[in-house]
Design an enzyme around this catalytic site. Structure first.
Site, short mmCIF file in Angstrom:
data_model
loop_
_atom_site.label_atom_id
_atom_site.label_comp_id
_atom_site.label_asym_id
_atom_site.label_seq_id
_atom_site.Cartn_x
_atom_site.Cartn_y
_atom_site.Cartn_z
N CYS A 136 35.70 37.13 47.95
CA CYS A 136 36.42 37.21 47.29
C CYS A 136 37.16 38.75 47.19
O CYS A 136 36.15 39.66 47.54
CB CYS A 136 35.42 36.74 45.78
SG CYS A 136 36.91 37.81 44.78
N CYS A 143 40.89 49.50 37.99
CA CYS A 143 42.28 48.51 37.27
C CYS A 143 42.12 50.03 36.81
O CYS A 143 41.95 50.67 35.60
CB CYS A 143 41.60 47.20 36.96
SG CYS A 143 42.90 46.35 36.67
N CYS A 147 41.46 44.49 30.47
CA CYS A 147 40.56 43.03 29.89
C CYS A 147 39.55 43.82 29.48
O CYS A 147 38.53 43.89 30.15
CB CYS A 147 40.76 42.40 31.02
SG CYS A 147 42.36 41.94 31.50
FE1 SF4 Z 1 41.64 44.45 35.16
FE2 SF4 Z 1 41.37 42.46 33.72
FE3 SF4 Z 1 41.80 41.48 36.46
FE4 SF4 Z 1 39.23 43.22 35.13
S1 SF4 Z 1 40.90 40.86 34.23
S2 SF4 Z 1 40.56 43.19 37.34
S3 SF4 Z 1 40.83 44.60 33.77
S4 SF4 Z 1 43.53 43.12 35.17
#
Ligand code: SF4
Ligand code: SAH
Length: 416
Positions: A136, A143, A147
């Protein structure tokens, strides 16, 4: 028992110094053939030799996995010295290696500073399974998206990873797993074709761009790295064994299929815009209708090449049977499989994982409609290596948080 090795200690000082020196030279890793040929020109390799040299280097780097020019046996000493003066092929520093009770491994890699920036750290996870091993890989440090159920989303974006840094995760993982051929494996010159390690025998048989970051916000570097990872004369991973996961960057989805050609996964997590706006805020920009439309138009889509829809199971948030039915309706006409991910807890989150029974009922509903709906077994939770638990250096887990997490796991909070 969880094993954790701190690799920053004693005799790594020399390695650090070498790393710092190496950072001043460009790396050959991550260049495409054209760029490598041009770089060799700058290092004094005559034009008529460049194609052949690129071929040799490509093999040493990506088939044999060497990280030192001195190991390139069929290249003259003089040329090796010249290459070493101009370029690096060094690996990143492995700051920490953790091995979970279930065999999952997590590495914290440190990459040297770029330009005026600082060194950065990212996490990469290896998940061994019967007959396969999945790596992974991260695409960004932190990021930009937020989220609400994702640990990485609480870490601000520091920067995009370069193609070299994306590939380095794969190559360093293979080093540490002993997944490159031994140094005494015969030379390419005695062989037909360049792939020494057959696909079946590999420890890393699959890669998923599901680590830290949103890969489609770093499209060019991700593309470059994945094209090198799937190059048949090098790392040679089949594109069918590479999956890129996106939270839904709609404008880049078609290009992903067209220009990279890997398998696509969509972080769906909700089937109504109002809820998805909260869970996956990029939905406000690219709502479900646009996302589904982009999926329908994904190049090469067929029953043999389905899109994976990831759906995190959050207790009392998105796990009702109505949600399951709506999911089936939404996916109508798209060759799809649904990956149900039990929510992985992290310190500070307010979400809980759905009960196991609820997850199974949800899976049954989707299954009855004819879709495969495997429930992803959480792996490496004890070392925070499971989906959505990654978060690196700047805010690595304090001891108190680690204890809090352990208490959560013992109490069964979020446990599937
Ligand atoms: Fe970024 Fe959302 Fe993916 Fe987490 S789930 S790495 S916050 S895009
Ligand atoms: N940014 C990309 C890829 C990385 S996330 C994306 O969002 O698709 C990899 C997967 O883990 C995504 O489906 C993500 O939504 C999911 N995930 C994030 N946090 C999680 C958590 N705490 N528990 C379970 N899955 C999570």
């Amino acid at each position: 028992m969880t094993l954790s090795l701190d690799l920053t200690q004693p005799d790594t000082r020399a390695a650090l110094a070498a790393g710092a020196r190496a950072a001043e030279k460009p790396s050959l890793i991550g260049m495409d053939r054209q760029e490598m040929a041009e770089a060799l020109g700058l290092a004094g390799v005559p034009e008529r030799q460049r194609r052949m040299r690129v071929q040799q280097l490509w093999h040493w780097l990506y088939v044999r996995g060497v990280s030192d020019f001195s190991q390139m046996r069929n290249i003259s000493k003089e040329l090796r010295a010249a290459l070493d003066r101009h370029f690096t092929i060094a690996r990143p520093q492995v700051v920490e290696e953790q091995i979970s009770q279930d065999g999952t491994r997590k590495w914290l890699f440190r990459f040297p500073a770029r330009g005026a920036g600082r060194p950065v750290e990212i996490e990469t996870v290896y998940i061994p399974e019967e007959g396969r091993g999945t790596l992974c890989i991260s695409s960004q440090v932190g990021c930009t998206l937020t989220c609400s159920f994702c640990h990485t989303g609480t870490q601000k974006l520091v920067r995009n990873l370069t193609a070299e840094e994306i590939l380095a995760q794969l190559m360093t993982a293979r080093d540490r797993l002993g997944d490159f051929p031994d140094a005494d494996t015969p030379d390419l010159s005695s062989r037909n074709g360049s792939v020494i390690v057959p696909a079946e025998g590999r420890k890393v048989s699959n890669i998923v761009m599901m680590g830290m970051g949103e890969p489609l916000y770093n499209f060019d570097n991700v593309k470059k790295a994945l094209l090198i990872a799937s190059d048949g004369d090098g790392l040679s991973l089949s594109k069918r064994r590479i999956t890129l996961s996106t939270s839904g960057v709609v404008p880049e989805i078609f290009r992903t299929g067209e220009e990279i050609g890997v398998m696509l996964a969509i972080s769906l997590h909700a089937v109504r815009d109002d809820l998805r706006d909260m869970l996956v805020p990029i939905n406000k920009k690219y709502p479900l209708a646009a996302l589904m439309d982009a999926c329908r138009r994904y190049p090469g889509l067929s029953n043999a090449r389905r899109i994976t829809f990831e759906y995190v199971m959050l207790k009392d948030v998105n796990d009702s049977l109505d949600d399951a039915k709506e999911l089936v309706r939404l996916l109508k006409g798209i060759p799809a499989k649904i990956n149900l991910i039990p929510f992985n807890p992290w310190p500070g989150t307010n979400y809980q994982c759905s009960d196991w029974e609820t997850i199974e009922r949800f899976a049954d509903t989707i299954n009855n409609a004819g879709y495969a709906s495997p429930i992803r077994t959480p792996r490496g939770r004890d070392i925070l290596a499971a989906c959505g638990q990654l978060k690196s250096e700047s805010e690595r887990m304090r001891k108190a948080d680690r204890l809090a997490l352990e208490a959560m796991m013992i109490a069964g909070h979020g446990e599937a």
